[in-house]
Motif scaffolding. Structure first.
Motif, PDB file in Angstrom:
ATOM      1  N   THR A 143      62.616  35.333  26.794  1.00 30.18           N
ATOM      2  CA  THR A 143      62.371  34.267  27.760  1.00 30.18           C
ATOM      3  C   THR A 143      60.991  34.402  28.371  1.00 30.18           C
ATOM      4  O   THR A 143      60.578  35.464  28.797  1.00 30.18           O
ATOM      5  N   HIS A 144      60.287  33.300  28.389  1.00 27.17           N
ATOM      6  CA  HIS A 144      58.964  33.241  29.013  1.00 27.17           C
ATOM      7  C   HIS A 144      58.925  31.976  29.857  1.00 27.17           C
ATOM      8  O   HIS A 144      58.922  30.871  29.324  1.00 27.17           O
ATOM      9  N   HIS A 145      58.876  32.161  31.120  1.00 27.80           N
ATOM     10  CA  HIS A 145      58.788  31.001  32.004  1.00 27.80           C
ATOM     11  C   HIS A 145      57.337  30.507  31.990  1.00 27.80           C
ATOM     12  O   HIS A 145      56.408  31.291  32.156  1.00 27.80           O
ATOM     13  N   PRO A 146      57.112  29.219  31.795  1.00 23.20           N
ATOM     14  CA  PRO A 146      55.742  28.685  31.734  1.00 23.20           C
ATOM     15  C   PRO A 146      54.922  29.007  32.988  1.00 23.20           C
ATOM     16  O   PRO A 146      53.725  29.244  32.902  1.00 23.20           O
ATOM     17  N   GLY A 147      55.582  29.040  34.133  1.00 18.89           N
ATOM     18  CA  GLY A 147      54.866  29.367  35.371  1.00 18.89           C
ATOM     19  C   GLY A 147      54.350  30.792  35.358  1.00 18.89           C
ATOM     20  O   GLY A 147      53.252  31.075  35.838  1.00 18.89           O
ATOM     21  N   ASP A 148      55.142  31.705  34.799  1.00 20.66           N
ATOM     22  CA  ASP A 148      54.710  33.099  34.718  1.00 20.66           C
ATOM     23  C   ASP A 148      53.525  33.251  33.779  1.00 20.66           C
ATOM     24  O   ASP A 148      52.570  33.966  34.069  1.00 20.66           O
ATOM     25  N   VAL A 149      53.595  32.563  32.661  1.00 24.05           N
ATOM     26  CA  VAL A 149      52.512  32.628  31.677  1.00 24.05           C
ATOM     27  C   VAL A 149      51.222  32.082  32.293  1.00 24.05           C
ATOM     28  O   VAL A 149      50.150  32.679  32.170  1.00 24.05           O
ATOM     29  N   GLY A 150      51.327  30.964  33.005  1.00 26.93           N
ATOM     30  CA  GLY A 150      50.158  30.372  33.651  1.00 26.93           C
ATOM     31  C   GLY A 150      49.583  31.275  34.726  1.00 26.93           C
ATOM     32  O   GLY A 150      48.369  31.431  34.836  1.00 26.93           O
ATOM     33  N   SER A 151      50.445  31.899  35.522  1.00 25.87           N
ATOM     34  CA  SER A 151      49.984  32.804  36.583  1.00 25.87           C
ATOM     35  C   SER A 151      49.271  34.010  35.995  1.00 25.87           C
ATOM     36  O   SER A 151      48.255  34.459  36.514  1.00 25.87           O
ATOM     37  N   GLU A 152      49.833  34.534  34.916  1.00 26.39           N
ATOM     38  CA  GLU A 152      49.215  35.693  34.269  1.00 26.39           C
ATOM     39  C   GLU A 152      47.849  35.327  33.691  1.00 26.39           C
ATOM     40  O   GLU A 152      46.897  36.095  33.799  1.00 26.39           O
ATOM     41  N   ALA A 153      47.751  34.152  33.095  1.00 35.29           N
ATOM     42  CA  ALA A 153      46.467  33.708  32.532  1.00 35.29           C
ATOM     43  C   ALA A 153      45.444  33.511  33.641  1.00 35.29           C
ATOM     44  O   ALA A 153      44.277  33.881  33.484  1.00 35.29           O
ATOM     45  N   GLU A 154      45.901  32.945  34.754  1.00 34.13           N
ATOM     46  CA  GLU A 154      44.995  32.736  35.887  1.00 34.13           C
ATOM     47  C   GLU A 154      44.519  34.072  36.459  1.00 34.13           C
ATOM     48  O   GLU A 154      43.341  34.235  36.761  1.00 34.13           O
ATOM     49  N   GLU A 155      45.429  35.021  36.586  1.00 37.68           N
ATOM     50  CA  GLU A 155      45.064  36.341  37.098  1.00 37.68           C
ATOM     51  C   GLU A 155      44.096  37.044  36.145  1.00 37.68           C
ATOM     52  O   GLU A 155      43.128  37.667  36.570  1.00 37.68           O
ATOM     53  N   ASP A 156      44.357  36.908  34.861  1.00 38.39           N
ATOM     54  CA  ASP A 156      43.478  37.512  33.862  1.00 38.39           C
ATOM     55  C   ASP A 156      42.076  36.909  33.948  1.00 38.39           C
ATOM     56  O   ASP A 156      41.074  37.623  33.908  1.00 38.39           O
ATOM     57  N   GLU A 157      41.995  35.595  34.099  1.00 37.79           N
ATOM     58  CA  GLU A 157      40.703  34.915  34.212  1.00 37.79           C
ATOM     59  C   GLU A 157      39.966  35.354  35.479  1.00 37.79           C
ATOM     60  O   GLU A 157      38.761  35.600  35.457  1.00 37.79           O
ATOM     61  N   MET A 158      40.696  35.475  36.581  1.00 36.30           N
ATOM     62  CA  MET A 158      40.084  35.904  37.831  1.00 36.30           C
ATOM     63  C   MET A 158      39.537  37.330  37.700  1.00 36.30           C
ATOM     64  O   MET A 158      38.420  37.617  38.117  1.00 36.30           O
ATOM     65  N   ASN A 159      40.330  38.208  37.086  1.00 36.56           N
ATOM     66  CA  ASN A 159      39.867  39.581  36.882  1.00 36.56           C
ATOM     67  C   ASN A 159      38.622  39.616  36.000  1.00 36.56           C
ATOM     68  O   ASN A 159      37.692  40.381  36.257  1.00 36.56           O
ATOM     69  N   TYR A 160      38.616  38.785  34.964  1.00 31.52           N
ATOM     70  CA  TYR A 160      37.460  38.716  34.077  1.00 31.52           C
ATOM     71  C   TYR A 160      36.215  38.279  34.854  1.00 31.52           C
ATOM     72  O   TYR A 160      35.142  38.874  34.719  1.00 31.52           O
ATOM     73  N   GLN A 161      36.355  37.239  35.688  1.00 27.96           N
ATOM     74  CA  GLN A 161      35.219  36.755  36.465  1.00 27.96           C
ATOM     75  C   GLN A 161      34.719  37.814  37.454  1.00 27.96           C
ATOM     76  O   GLN A 161      33.508  38.004  37.605  1.00 27.96           O
ATOM     77  N   LEU A 162      35.652  38.500  38.104  1.00 28.63           N
ATOM     78  CA  LEU A 162      35.260  39.563  39.031  1.00 28.63           C
ATOM     79  C   LEU A 162      34.552  40.696  38.297  1.00 28.63           C
ATOM     80  O   LEU A 162      33.555  41.237  38.781  1.00 28.63           O
ATOM     81  N   LEU A 163      35.062  41.034  37.142  1.00 32.18           N
ATOM     82  CA  LEU A 163      34.469  42.096  36.329  1.00 32.18           C
ATOM     83  C   LEU A 163      33.051  41.723  35.908  1.00 32.18           C
ATOM     84  O   LEU A 163      32.118  42.534  36.038  1.00 32.18           O
ATOM     85  N   GLU A 164      32.867  40.500  35.455  1.00 29.12           N
ATOM     86  CA  GLU A 164      31.535  40.048  35.047  1.00 29.12           C
ATOM     87  C   GLU A 164      30.572  40.015  36.235  1.00 29.12           C
ATOM     88  O   GLU A 164      29.403  40.363  36.100  1.00 29.12           O
ATOM     89  N   ARG A 165      31.053  39.600  37.397  1.00 28.13           N
ATOM     90  CA  ARG A 165      30.220  39.561  38.596  1.00 28.13           C
ATOM     91  C   ARG A 165      29.769  40.974  38.986  1.00 28.13           C
ATOM     92  O   ARG A 165      28.607  41.191  39.317  1.00 28.13           O
ATOM     93  N   GLU A 166      30.690  41.925  38.908  1.00 26.45           N
ATOM     94  CA  GLU A 166      30.338  43.309  39.236  1.00 26.45           C
ATOM     95  C   GLU A 166      29.330  43.879  38.239  1.00 26.45           C
ATOM     96  O   GLU A 166      28.401  44.589  38.621  1.00 26.45           O
ATOM     97  N   LYS A 167      29.497  43.549  36.970  1.00 26.26           N
ATOM     98  CA  LYS A 167      28.548  44.025  35.951  1.00 26.26           C
ATOM     99  C   LYS A 167      27.163  43.444  36.204  1.00 26.26           C
ATOM    100  O   LYS A 167      26.151  44.146  36.082  1.00 26.26           O
ATOM    101  N   LYS A 168      27.105  42.166  36.564  1.00 26.73           N
ATOM    102  CA  LYS A 168      25.823  41.529  36.883  1.00 26.73           C
ATOM    103  C   LYS A 168      25.189  42.204  38.105  1.00 26.73           C
ATOM    104  O   LYS A 168      23.984  42.454  38.121  1.00 26.73           O
ATOM    105  N   TYR A 169      26.005  42.499  39.093  1.00 22.44           N
ATOM    106  CA  TYR A 169      25.538  43.163  40.307  1.00 22.44           C
ATOM    107  C   TYR A 169      24.947  44.540  39.980  1.00 22.44           C
ATOM    108  O   TYR A 169      23.878  44.899  40.474  1.00 22.44           O
ATOM    109  N   VAL A 170      25.607  45.293  39.112  1.00 27.98           N
ATOM    110  CA  VAL A 170      25.084  46.606  38.704  1.00 27.98           C
ATOM    111  C   VAL A 170      23.732  46.435  38.014  1.00 27.98           C
ATOM    112  O   VAL A 170      22.795  47.201  38.267  1.00 27.98           O
ATOM    113  N   ASN A 171      23.602  45.417  37.175  1.00 24.57           N
ATOM    114  CA  ASN A 171      22.316  45.161  36.515  1.00 24.57           C
ATOM    115  C   ASN A 171      21.224  44.828  37.530  1.00 24.57           C
ATOM    116  O   ASN A 171      20.085  45.278  37.399  1.00 24.57           O
ATOM    117  N   GLU A 172      21.574  44.039  38.551  1.00 22.14           N
ATOM    118  CA  GLU A 172      20.604  43.698  39.590  1.00 22.14           C
ATOM    119  C   GLU A 172      20.192  44.941  40.374  1.00 22.14           C
ATOM    120  O   GLU A 172      19.018  45.110  40.723  1.00 22.14           O
TER     121      GLU A 172
END
Length: 134
Positions: free
Chosen positions: A56-85
């Motif tokens: 069983t996979h509830h569509p809401g759970d799948v969407g929340s997980e994808a959103e959380e994954d995307e947010m983590n990715y964006q935060l990770l990329e922002r931190e990497k850019k900050y380290v480069n700066e």
């Protein structure tokens, strides 16, 4: 935009050392944050793998997980850019042009550097629209 090349920092050796230590501390914090975000992302990936075996996979759970994954990715990329700066700012300290606006060639105020030690631009340059947001 043409950047001004100046190689004489207006800051004293003691002040440069202060900013170097501040930048190193901020880089260490950012790298720690990168590690936390990477671990969180790895844990999400492992949880996704375990969930895929479930029937069983509830569509809401799948969407929340994808959103959380995307947010983590964006935060990770922002931190990497900050380290480069930060690394770029440390390089400017070593090259002797830290504290000089790359748009105007004028000194950046110590207050601005204290607030944003990795900055390459003065408030004057930002206010005149000579640079995009950092």
């Amino acid at each position: 935009m043409e950047e001004k090349k100046v190689t004489e920092s207006p800051l004293s050796e003691d002040t440069l050392q202060y900013f170097k230590e501040k930048l190193l501390a901020k880089r260490a914090e950012a790298k720690e944050q990168i590690e936390i975000l990477s671990d969180r992302r790895d844990n999400l990936d492992e949880a996704d793998d375990a969930d895929r075996s479930s029937l069983t996979h509830h569509p809401g759970d799948v969407g929340s997980e994808a959103e959380e994954d995307e947010m983590n990715y964006q935060l990770l990329e922002r931190e990497k850019k900050y380290v480069n700066e930060i690394n770029d700012a440390l390089e400017r300290i070593e090259n002797g042009n830290y504290g000089i606006c790359q748009a105007t060639g004028k000194p950046i105020s110590k207050g601005r550097l204290d607030a944003v030690p990795h900055t390459r631009y003065s408030m004057e340059a930002k206010e005149k629209g000579l640079v995009e947001d950092e």
